[in-house]
Design an enzyme around this catalytic site. Structure first.
Site, PDB file in Angstrom:
ATOM      1  N   SER A 128       0.868  -1.173   0.000  1.00  0.00           N
ATOM      2  CA  SER A 128       0.000   0.000   0.000  1.00  0.00           C
ATOM      3  C   SER A 128       0.905   1.223   0.000  1.00  0.00           C
ATOM      4  O   SER A 128       2.123   1.106   0.081  1.00  0.00           O
ATOM      5  CB  SER A 128      -0.861   0.011   1.257  1.00  0.00           C
ATOM      6  N   LYS A 129       0.291   2.378  -0.066  1.00  0.00           N
ATOM      7  CA  LYS A 129       1.070   3.612  -0.091  1.00  0.00           C
ATOM      8  C   LYS A 129       1.969   3.736   1.143  1.00  0.00           C
ATOM      9  O   LYS A 129       3.106   4.183   1.062  1.00  0.00           O
ATOM     10  CB  LYS A 129       0.120   4.812  -0.147  1.00  0.00           C
TER      11      LYS A 129
END
Ligand code: GLU
Length: 479
Positions: free
Chosen positions: A255-256
């Site tokens: 994920s980010k």
């Protein structure tokens, strides 16, 4: 019941065509680290084989595709120095070719027009699911009575028969067998005659002459359906290599927060493109116990056999050490240019020193930094403006006695014939001797005067890098 039949697969290996790979991003966001790795593997494989590496922008999702994303992908690839052969191909522009290909399948009886209403389709799909079978449309039956003229329809592939098996010979996953009954009569053209993703990919790969498809394993299930479609066309099946996705350092989907960032953000964090390539290569590929493999070496060594089967984990500590390795190897003048760019990106004023002066300092300081921002930090003592700020601890080393000694050292340094660290060191040693003390007594106050406590290399080197005038002025400030 007939015995199951197997479809013969004609792959690139069987025919020895020249290698053609492709990178086929959907321009719905930046070029993230997983995409960059896919591009790298395809680029390496093609370049090593002396083949072609093509770029295809899969922009058929008109809602989500943007020009900005296309630009970000092109810039990301350019930064990573992964040059594609020829102009990129834009998938959406080829819709009429995709339609024509689907129509040719209808004519050959390998695809058909399906006039089911939405409700009919839903209930047939439910019935098929209840029996553990893939959906088959009754319109696949060629004897079925013609529909009313002008009735809406979709175009579907006539899926492989139930006792047929589709085998995908995957270089990473091994042979993946899918029974015909698991493949549905999937749509090739929607009721507005727009091509589906499945059709577009197969037609484009064929028309581009793609021999090897290296992509994320989220596309593995698509490969069986695409293979069925390729068989229907009677085309050659490419060699597949579905690579496991990159996970975060906690093993979870990237994920980010984990660093699923655009490659330009890695550039801004101060990583070098060659370091990024070496890191991404090791993230999913290995050969023996080789650790850091340069691009030049990879162009000799890269193979599909070295692709790993399990997901790899993004590890910033490792990325830092790989980057440090390439910083040490990097040309000093190039690092000066990157240093200036880094300073500009950080919104700091340009460094008012010549490239030559900076390069001389880079030669000493690059070993002490893992990334470009760390290199900027190492330059802190050089860039600092007089009079130097000092914290309490540093100030304490400047006792009256120490300051008096700096006063006596000043003319000695002013007299050094050649402002080079060997001569400076010799002068400092002689001075310590004449004062009847060890260098350990001189070091801390001298460092405090010169650097204000900022990180700096050996004092003789720090003095050389600061230059005689600036050094003497900083000593003068504390006297
Ligand atoms: N456009 C697809 C994606 O970005 C890739 C399709 C392919 O490589 O076949 O995930």
């Amino acid at each position: 019941m007939r015995a199951p039949t197997e479809t013969t697969v004609h792959t690139h290996e069987a025919t020895g065509r020249d290698v053609v790979t492709r990178f086929a991003p959907s321009p719905t966001g930046f070029l993230h680290i997983g995409g960059a790795r896919t591009a790298l593997f395809n680029w390496l494989y093609a370049r090593k084989a002396g083949g072609k590496f093509l770029l295809r922008i899969e922009d058929t999702d008109r809602e989500r595709s943007t020009d900005a994303a296309v630009e970000a992908i092109l810039q990301g690839l350019a930064w990573l120095e992964l040059d594609a052969d020829g102009e990129p191909l834009f998938q959406f522009a080829r819709a009429s070719r995709h339609r024509e290909a689907a129509e040719s399948l209808v004519e050959a009886g390998k695809a058909f027009r399906c006039y089911l209403s939405g409700e009919e389709e839903t209930s047939l799909k439910e019935a098929a699911r209840a029996q553990g079978l893939a959906f088959r449309s009754p319109w696949r039956n060629p004897d079925r009575a013609a529909p009313p003229a002008g009735a809406p329809y979709v175009t579907r592939l006539r899926a492989p028969s139930e006792n047929e098996f589709i085998r995908v010979h995957d270089k990473v996953q091994g042979t993946v067998v899918t029974a015909g009954r698991e493949i549905d009569d999937f749509i090739l053209l929607r009721s507005d005659h727009t091509p589906t993703y499945m059709l577009a990919v197969v037609v484009d790969d064929h028309d581009m002459g793609v021999t090897h498809v290296i992509r994320g394993d989220d596309h593995l299930t698509n490969a069986a359906r695409q293979t069925a479609l390729i068989h229907a066309f009677g085309w050659q099946v490419p060699t597949y290599a579905h690579i496991p996705l990159i996970h975060g350092d906690d093993g979870k989907k990237l994920s980010k927060r984990h660093g699923a960032l655009g490659v330009e953000e890695y550039r801004d964090m101060g990583y070098l493109p060659e370091a990024m390539r070496a890191y991404l290569l090791r993230l999913g590929w290995s050969k023996g116990d080789l650790d850091i493999v340069s691009t030049e070496e990879a162009l000799e060594l890269f193979d599909l056999e070295g692709l790993g089967k399990s997901p790899s984990r993004l590890d910033f500590a490792k990325m830092g050490s790989v980057n440090a390795h390439f910083m040490r190897l990097a040309d000093d003048q190039r690092l000066v240019t990157l240093l200036r760019e880094q300073v500009a990106r950080a919104g700091q004023p340009d460094i008012d020193k010549s490239d030559e002066e900076l390069a001389a300092a880079v030669a000493y300081l690059k070993d002490r930094a893992k990334t470009l921002p760390e290199l900027v930090e190492q330059f802190g003592f050089i860039l600092a403006k007089r009079p130097m700020a000092r914290d309490e601890k540093t100030q304490k080393t400047l006792s009256e006695e120490a300051v008096a000694r700096i006063g006596r050292m000043h003319p000695v340094l002013a007299d050094v014939a050649i402002w080079h660290h060997t001569d400076i060191k010799a002068a400092l040693d002689k001075f310590a001797e004449s004062e009847g003390i060890g260098f350990g007594k001189i070091g801390p106050p001298l460092r405090a005067a010169l650097t204000g406590g900022l990180p700096a290399p050996d004092l003789a080197i720090a003095l050389e890098l600061l230059g005689r005038t600036e050094s003497l002025a900083r000593l003068g400030d504390v006297m």
